[in-house]
Design a protein around this motif. Structure first.
Motif, mmCIF file in Angstrom:
data_model
loop_
_atom_site.group_PDB
_atom_site.id
_atom_site.type_symbol
_atom_site.label_atom_id
_atom_site.label_comp_id
_atom_site.label_asym_id
_atom_site.label_seq_id
_atom_site.Cartn_x
_atom_site.Cartn_y
_atom_site.Cartn_z
ATOM 1 N N GLY A 140 0.799 -1.218 0.000
ATOM 2 C CA GLY A 140 0.000 0.000 0.000
ATOM 3 C C GLY A 140 0.828 1.264 0.000
ATOM 4 O O GLY A 140 0.391 2.299 0.525
ATOM 5 N N ARG A 141 2.026 1.225 -0.629
ATOM 6 C CA ARG A 141 2.935 2.373 -0.605
ATOM 7 C C ARG A 141 3.466 2.686 -1.998
ATOM 8 O O ARG A 141 3.581 1.787 -2.834
ATOM 9 N N SER A 142 3.821 3.947 -2.220
ATOM 10 C CA SER A 142 4.605 4.295 -3.402
ATOM 11 C C SER A 142 6.021 3.754 -3.210
ATOM 12 O O SER A 142 6.410 3.384 -2.093
ATOM 13 N N LEU A 143 6.794 3.710 -4.281
ATOM 14 C CA LEU A 143 8.167 3.206 -4.181
ATOM 15 C C LEU A 143 8.982 4.048 -3.202
ATOM 16 O O LEU A 143 9.729 3.511 -2.365
ATOM 17 N N THR A 144 8.836 5.368 -3.273
ATOM 18 C CA THR A 144 9.581 6.264 -2.381
ATOM 19 C C THR A 144 9.217 6.014 -0.920
ATOM 20 O O THR A 144 10.093 5.908 -0.049
ATOM 21 N N THR A 145 7.914 5.901 -0.638
ATOM 22 C CA THR A 145 7.472 5.656 0.738
ATOM 23 C C THR A 145 7.906 4.284 1.222
ATOM 24 O O THR A 145 8.294 4.113 2.391
ATOM 25 N N PHE A 146 7.868 3.306 0.337
ATOM 26 C CA PHE A 146 8.301 1.962 0.699
ATOM 27 C C PHE A 146 9.768 1.971 1.134
ATOM 28 O O PHE A 146 10.127 1.420 2.182
ATOM 29 N N LYS A 147 10.627 2.595 0.342
ATOM 30 C CA LYS A 147 12.057 2.634 0.665
ATOM 31 C C LYS A 147 12.306 3.406 1.964
ATOM 32 O O LYS A 147 13.137 3.003 2.788
ATOM 33 N N ARG A 148 11.576 4.490 2.155
ATOM 34 C CA ARG A 148 11.739 5.283 3.377
ATOM 35 C C ARG A 148 11.305 4.491 4.604
ATOM 36 O O ARG A 148 12.027 4.426 5.611
ATOM 37 N N PHE A 152 11.045 1.279 4.838
ATOM 38 C CA PHE A 152 11.913 0.104 4.986
ATOM 39 C C PHE A 152 13.194 0.479 5.739
ATOM 40 O O PHE A 152 13.617 -0.226 6.657
ATOM 41 N N LYS A 153 13.807 1.577 5.350
ATOM 42 C CA LYS A 153 15.036 2.039 6.009
ATOM 43 C C LYS A 153 14.785 2.285 7.498
ATOM 44 O O LYS A 153 15.599 1.937 8.359
ATOM 45 N N LYS A 154 13.625 2.869 7.790
ATOM 46 C CA LYS A 154 13.273 3.155 9.181
ATOM 47 C C LYS A 154 13.071 1.857 9.972
ATOM 48 O O LYS A 154 13.481 1.751 11.133
ATOM 49 N N ALA A 155 12.472 0.849 9.330
ATOM 50 C CA ALA A 155 12.148 -0.401 10.028
ATOM 51 C C ALA A 155 13.351 -1.328 10.165
ATOM 52 O O ALA A 155 13.527 -1.987 11.190
ATOM 53 N N PHE A 156 14.197 -1.399 9.115
ATOM 54 C CA PHE A 156 15.265 -2.401 9.086
ATOM 55 C C PHE A 156 16.676 -1.810 9.148
ATOM 56 O O PHE A 156 17.663 -2.559 9.246
ATOM 57 N N ASN A 157 16.777 -0.490 9.022
ATOM 58 C CA ASN A 157 18.074 0.193 9.067
ATOM 59 C C ASN A 157 19.046 -0.310 8.001
ATOM 60 O O ASN A 157 20.258 -0.416 8.214
ATOM 61 N N THR A 158 18.518 -0.659 6.839
ATOM 62 C CA THR A 158 19.338 -1.047 5.695
ATOM 63 C C THR A 158 18.491 -0.889 4.437
ATOM 64 O O THR A 158 17.318 -0.517 4.515
ATOM 65 N N THR A 159 19.069 -1.170 3.274
ATOM 66 C CA THR A 159 18.301 -1.063 2.030
ATOM 67 C C THR A 159 17.515 -2.349 1.790
ATOM 68 O O THR A 159 17.919 -3.426 2.252
#
Length: 268
Positions: A195-203, A205-212
């Motif tokens: 349910g996210r745009s690519l930009t929101t997904f990457k942002r 994800f970084k916040k949740a997992f602290n990596t790419t």
């Protein structure tokens, strides 16, 4: 790879794989009703692994990641009749039906074995693939409508799947990724399914997992492959595809780079 598809219409086809093996990672945009004529398919999803053979009939729901592995069997090619139950056709069907169904948000594969009504409906299409005359106008919609009506007769919960026209809602990212990391999809598709745009997904994800996403996905897939090899004593060629790698050579290279030894060294 020898793959032949004969289309009666964009929604109805006869699919045939002559090769020994074919694998793909997919998220179908439409529901697919499939009847097995010959061959074998293994479908790996987050919550279950299914194997289908000659005579089986099943529905693959839209918007659910899967690894699909097709094989010939008993000297016969992998051959199926595939019918797409498109959103457009389903919307039109349900606009004329009074349904108050409880929506199934993330449905699994629904198997109908070799139900005689569905088999009769799908088998009746076979002669049309071998004639030169064009497929009669309007018959495709009649056959698809027949299939939907049969599904509703034999499966009381099917309306909750077929009458759900919502796009994926924003879901909790960590649990979704932990369940679906083995599916080799573009990042845009991971974003869409959460349910996210690519930009929101990457942002997020970084916040949740602290990596790419790519680094995390590679590590998770390698850890899964190592477990399957070391603990379950499976073969690298089986583990490779189910863990989300494109091919055996890429898998072997990434495995050795990460662990320091080849996957074959774990095979007893």
């Amino acid at each position: 790879m020898e793959h032949i598809s004969k289309y009666l219409t964009p929604e109805i086809k006869l699919s045939c794989y002559e090769d020994k093996f074919f694998k793909s990672e997919v998220v179908f945009d439409q529901h697919m009703l499939i009847w097995f004529i010959s061959g074998e398919t293994k479908i790996v999803q987050a919550d279950a692994t299914h194997t289908f053979r000659k005579g089986d009939i099943f529905l693959i729901p839209r918007n659910k990641p899967a690894t699909v592995i097709n094989y010939p069997k008993d000297g016969l090619p992998h051959k199926t009749v595939v019918m797409l139950l498109t959103t457009e056709i389903l919307r039109d069907f349900y606009s004329r039906v009074d349904v108050k169904a409880k929506i199934t948000p993330v449905p699994g594969i629904r198997s109908f074995n070799n139900h005689p009504l569905l088999e009769s409906c799908l088998a009746s299409l076979i002669p049309y693939f071998d004639v030169k005359e064009p497929f009669p106008e309007g018959l495709a919609l009649l056959k698809i409508t027949e299939a939907i009506s049969i599904l509703r007769t034999i499966d009381p919960g099917i309306d909750g799947v077929l009458a759900n026209f919502d796009d994926p809602h924003k879901v909790e990212l960590v649990s979704f990724m932990e369940k679906n990391y083995m599916f080799n999809m573009p990042m845009e598709k991971f974003g869409y399914l959460t349910g996210r745009s690519l930009t929101t997904f990457k942002r997020d994800f970084k916040k949740a997992f602290n990596t790419t996403p790519q680094k995390w996905l590679t590590q998770k897939r390698l850890e899964l492959a190592h477990y399957e090899l070391a603990e379950k004593k499976r073969k690298p060629v089986e583990v490779c595809y189910e863990a989300g790698f494109e091919n055996l050579s890429h898998f072997s290279y990434a495995f050795k780079k990460h662990f320091g030894y080849a996957p074959t060294s774990l095979v007893g």
